[in-house]
Scaffold this active site. Structure first.
Site, PDB file in Angstrom:
ATOM      1  N   SER A   1     -62.313 -13.783   3.291  1.00 32.14           N
ATOM      2  CA  SER A   1     -60.725 -13.679   3.390  1.00 32.14           C
ATOM      3  C   SER A   1     -59.828 -13.350   4.279  1.00 32.14           C
ATOM      4  O   SER A   1     -58.522 -13.763   3.899  1.00 32.14           O
ATOM      5  CB  SER A   1     -60.767 -12.865   1.907  1.00 32.14           C
ATOM      6  OG  SER A   1     -60.449 -11.234   1.864  1.00 32.14           O
TER       7      SER A   1
ATOM      8  N   LYS B   1     -57.495  -6.017   3.774  1.00 36.24           N
ATOM      9  CA  LYS B   1     -56.953  -7.259   3.501  1.00 36.24           C
ATOM     10  C   LYS B   1     -55.686  -7.420   5.013  1.00 36.24           C
ATOM     11  O   LYS B   1     -54.690  -5.347   5.920  1.00 36.24           O
ATOM     12  CB  LYS B   1     -55.911  -7.398   2.327  1.00 36.24           C
ATOM     13  CG  LYS B   1     -57.079  -7.693   1.347  1.00 36.24           C
ATOM     14  CD  LYS B   1     -57.613  -8.896   1.225  1.00 36.24           C
ATOM     15  CE  LYS B   1     -58.739  -8.670   0.513  1.00 36.24           C
ATOM     16  NZ  LYS B   1     -59.276 -10.399   0.534  1.00 36.24           N
TER      17      LYS B   1
END
Length: 317
Positions: free
Chosen positions: A133, A193
């Site tokens: 991701s 993230k």
């Protein structure tokens, strides 16, 4: 009984075995040669960590088999030295405290464990990423470090959620920084993230384009790049209004999460996204949502990987 007597009398074979199987430093402490023990301990740490980091900094490949070979040669050579030292040492009527087995457990196992816990909770937390991701900044399987001094300590900075609430020390995260955080539905799981929205920001995606406070964030196709991508993927450079530029990967502009409502980031919360935009579970989706300030573990600064058995280290931006 003979084995126990040989152990107590510091027989050279016992000393060499301890050196070979445990460490030369422990063997020297076992022989009551404290300074040699400290020297061998320092050499062991340097051989284990200095060459990989130095060679990686110089962009020189350092295969794992080479690292293992260096440590094996060191351990064997040191064990020979330990045997020679033990054979020349006459038995003593009394040995210092650091030459006794029960003190080894306290000094050389429990103390490093406590030190590791302090480092993990207060300074650096190692984390492994198991998804793509955050490609291209982080690859699946990367081993990275979240540094805690920059943002200070929050509730989940300390194991078992025992950290301070509200957050203590440090500064607040800035847009574009990569953070590690405790996954809100399950704080025992760590996510990583990039920070996109700060408290008070308005975030929306329209036709795959990111809007920050109703202004479309600029992105430019990145051609002729050495960054590896897969078939069907496109590489862009995204330009945040703060001036930070970083690469992102897009598969298309019609994926789930490419058209959203407008979010208002609450106070003491952050909006995060993965750099692999069409393959990331992030703040766009209900499972993650906004990240509370207390869930932030640290700023990701360094990634380590072993592609093809070769050690590489790189800064994370």
């Amino acid at each position: 009984m003979r084995l126990l007597a040989a152990y107590r009398s510091r027989h050279p074979a016992w000393a060499a075995s301890i050196s070979l199987l445990l460490s030369p430093a422990l063997a020297m402490f076992y022989l009551a040669r404290g300074w040699l023990g400290l020297i061998y301990g320092a050499i062991g740490v340097l051989l284990a960590y200095a060459p990989p980091f130095a060679l990686s900094y110089q962009a020189i490949d350092y295969p794992l088999w080479m690292s293992a070979l260096v440590l094996v040669v060191y351990r064997v050579a040191a064990s020979v030295h330990v045997y020679l030292v033990a054979s020349r040492e006459p038995p003593r009527p009394r040995y210092p405290w650091y030459a006794r087995f029960h003190n080894w457990i306290l000094l050389f196992w429990l103390a490093p464990l406590l030190l590791a816990l302090l480092v993990r909770n207060l300074l650096l937390q190692p984390v492994t990423i198991q998804s793509g991701s955050m490609r291209p900044a982080l690859q699946s399987g990367d081993y990275f470090f979240a540094e805690k001094l920059t943002y200070g300590l929050g509730r989940y900075s300390i194991i078992f959620g025992l950290g301070p609430e509200p957050r203590w020390g440090g500064r607040l995260p800035q847009r574009g920084e990569i953070i590690s955080f405790a996954y809100p539905p399950d704080p025992t799981t760590s996510y990583v993230k990039r920070v996109i929205g700060l408290p008070g920001d308005r975030i929306q995606l329209r036709d795959g384009r990111l809007y920050l406070n109703d202004v479309m964030v600029d992105r430019q196709p990145l051609a002729n790049s050495t960054i590896p991508i897969e078939a069907g993927e496109t590489l862009y450079m995204e330009h945040l209004p703060d001036g930070l530029v970083y690469p992102i990967i897009e598969t298309n502009d019609v994926s789930r999460g490419d058209d959203t409502v407008e979010w208002l980031v609450p106070a003491r919360h952050y909006f995060v996204m993965g750099d692999n935009r069409d393959n990331s579970s992030d703040s766009r989706f209900h499972g993650v949502g906004f990240i509370p300030e207390g869930n932030i573990l640290g700023k990701v600064i360094l990634a380590i990987t072993w592609p093809g058995g070769k050690f590489t280290m790189r800064k994370v931006r």
